[in-house]
Every structure is written in C-alpha cells, then in structure tokens.
Scaffold this active site. Sequence first.
Site, mmCIF file in Angstrom:
data_model
loop_
_atom_site.group_PDB
_atom_site.id
_atom_site.type_symbol
_atom_site.label_atom_id
_atom_site.label_comp_id
_atom_site.label_asym_id
_atom_site.label_seq_id
_atom_site.Cartn_x
_atom_site.Cartn_y
_atom_site.Cartn_z
ATOM 1 N N CYS A 167 82.683 38.435 47.594
ATOM 2 C CA CYS A 167 83.728 37.675 48.278
ATOM 3 C C CYS A 167 83.316 36.207 48.281
ATOM 4 C CB CYS A 167 83.909 38.184 49.706
ATOM 5 S SG CYS A 167 82.412 37.976 50.722
ATOM 6 N N HIS B 157 73.393 41.227 52.301
ATOM 7 C CA HIS B 157 72.765 42.542 52.322
ATOM 8 C C HIS B 157 72.929 43.243 50.973
ATOM 9 C CE1 HIS B 157 72.727 42.875 56.998
ATOM 10 N NE2 HIS B 157 71.663 42.279 56.509
ATOM 11 N N ASN C 285 79.816 46.291 55.065
ATOM 12 C CA ASN C 285 81.105 46.452 54.366
ATOM 13 C C ASN C 285 81.008 47.524 53.280
ATOM 14 O OD1 ASN C 285 81.147 45.071 51.480
ATOM 15 N ND2 ASN C 285 79.887 43.770 52.791
ATOM 16 N N SER D 150 74.281 47.209 54.072
ATOM 17 C CA SER D 150 75.499 46.407 53.941
ATOM 18 C C SER D 150 76.636 47.073 54.695
ATOM 19 C CB SER D 150 75.865 46.248 52.463
ATOM 20 O OG SER D 150 77.195 45.793 52.314
ATOM 21 N N GLU E 181 75.282 39.988 62.155
ATOM 22 C CA GLU E 181 76.499 39.252 62.514
ATOM 23 C C GLU E 181 76.804 39.403 63.998
ATOM 24 O OE1 GLU E 181 81.291 39.256 61.760
ATOM 25 O OE2 GLU E 181 80.032 39.989 60.112
ATOM 26 N N HIS F 290 75.409 35.951 57.492
ATOM 27 C CA HIS F 290 75.854 36.723 58.655
ATOM 28 C C HIS F 290 75.974 35.886 59.925
ATOM 29 C CE1 HIS F 290 73.389 39.224 55.889
ATOM 30 N NE2 HIS F 290 74.468 39.977 55.938
ATOM 31 N N SER G 108 79.001 42.209 48.885
ATOM 32 C CA SER G 108 77.727 41.550 48.575
ATOM 33 C C SER G 108 77.087 42.088 47.303
ATOM 34 C CB SER G 108 76.760 41.705 49.756
ATOM 35 O OG SER G 108 76.697 43.049 50.198
ATOM 36 N N CYS H 161 87.676 40.274 57.825
ATOM 37 C CA CYS H 161 87.957 39.284 56.787
ATOM 38 C C CYS H 161 88.842 39.856 55.690
ATOM 39 C CB CYS H 161 86.656 38.714 56.234
ATOM 40 S SG CYS H 161 85.899 39.685 54.937
#
Length: 314
Positions: free
Chosen positions: A18, A47, A232, A230, A133, A81, A274, A202
């Site tokens: 991203c 990550h 996500n 990670s 985060e 993060h 990532s 996001c």
Amino acid sequence: MADKPKLEITLCAPRGFCAGVDRAIQIVELALEKYGAPVYVRHAIVHNKYVVEGLRQKGAVFVEELDEIPPSEAPVVFSAHGVPKSVPADAAGRNMFFLDATCPLVSKVHVEAQRHFSEGHEIVLIGHRGHPEVVGTMGQLPPGAISLVETVADAEAFVPQDPGKLAFVTQTTLSVDDTSAIVAVLRRRFPAVVGPHREDICYATTNRQEAVKQVAARSEVLLVLGSANSSNSVRLAEVGRRAGATAYLIDDAAGLDLAWLAGAKAVGVTAGASAPEVLVQGVIERLAEVFEVTVEEPDAARETVSFKLPKAVA
C-alpha cells in the site's frame, strides 16, 4: 513423464504494498542513500520478514527501543505503525536525528483521538492489544484516556464514565466485518457515541479484504503472502476462510506445502499490504514446477494513493 495436473491460479487485485508501506520503505532506503549506513529503525519498519531482511542487508539496524542506539548522528526512523508521543520526545531529548515513517492514515487516527480528547470525550480504540499501532495510538494521550476494545464481547461489557461523552477510533488494519460488528454494539448501547468523519480502516485493508472475498468464493485454497506478525495479512487469511476457502498464511514460496493443494483445481493468491510482489511471483513459479498453471487476474480499480516523503530524504 506424466502430464502435470492443471491448476487455475486467480490473483487478488489489489494486493501487496500500500502507499503507506511503500513510503516507509522509501524513507529507509533514501536515508541510507543520503546519509549512509547505519540507519537505525525503531521496530520493524513494516511487518514483513523479506522487507526487513532486505533493508538490514543494505545497512539498516533494527532496534525495539531508542536506548539500544549508541550515541550517533545516524538517522533514526520510526516505523509505519506509529509511536507514542513519548518516543519523539525521548529522541529529541537525546539529540537524535529522527525521521517519522508513520503511515499518514495512522497519523489521521492520532489526530482524531486528540480531537475527541480535546472535546472532552472518553475514547474507545477498537484494535488488537500489543500491536505497535495500538500502542502508538494509545500513547498519544494521557494514561486512561483511551480504553481498548478487541471484541464484540468487550463492547458489550464496556462501561464508560459518561455514555453521553464517548467517541471511538479504530486500528487501520482490522477486519472490516469484525469491526462493523463491534461498532454496531457500541452504537446500540451508546447512541450518542461519536465516530470518525471517515472510516479509520484504511483503503488498502478494505480493498484487499474485498478482493479476497471475491476470489476465495471461487477457490478451494487461498494462499496469503505475508508474515505472521502482519495484522492486515492475518486478517486476509481469516476473511478467506470465512468466504469458503482453505487459507494459509506463508512468508514466501519456501513456506508452501504442496500437500495443501492435493486434488485442488483452483487456488487464489494474494499478498498483505506489507508483502512485495516478488513473493507472489515466487509462489507462482513454485506452483508452475508441479502444475500446469493458468494465471488469471480479475479487473479491479487500481490504487492511485501516494504520500509525500519527509523533506530530509525527499
């Protein structure tokens, strides 16, 4: 030689990096080019093991805390993060030259939390305990100003000081569906609760989860490229399982167990925000050694988001 079994590979689109991840990696790479090695990075910049190891080979030195860094004029980069406010304050107190690679969408959540706090709201943060985060967001405000809610059960049990002065923000990499369920409980129990002006999760997280839902529904197996730490990437595997596929999270082609694909005719492949595209191509090449593969990538809107770099490396 016997014919290879046929395997249809469908690539999720969008997938992989991203804009926030791309920016963070660029900051480290450009700092290495401009200032030379070492460049210190507080926490993994993103990550992903492959990305971190690649930067380490170029001269990045990863630490968990600033006190691990010897007195030096070398740049110090804060990860994508985000960090608690105490970290840049500590760095300034040590006369460190630091670069903040916090994703701008995470910074937006920090600003929202500060605004809610300034308006006298108690704040609920929907997220995963211990994730950097979450640590960074909670560290924007005094202790006790933010309460963490991880599950629907947490939301049902939460008791605010004043139900009329409550606001919520969320981690940016959560499951869209899980978060919606938690928000629904908060809104039912506390009708006056104030939410973000725009969704905190996001665009990249949302888009990748939607792509996985579509591909997983027509695949027997879903392979998610991404590291186990990670958020996500882990969510993508969860979304794939809910959509009906058997999903596996792997770092790279070396983590692929071909036994998972025994009898399979259709496999979906995606990558967390990532994880670089080279890892996806590595998996396709590994599958092509064993199967007669066809690769399809459904049309999808291309992501055009980009973020500015800090002036110190631009």
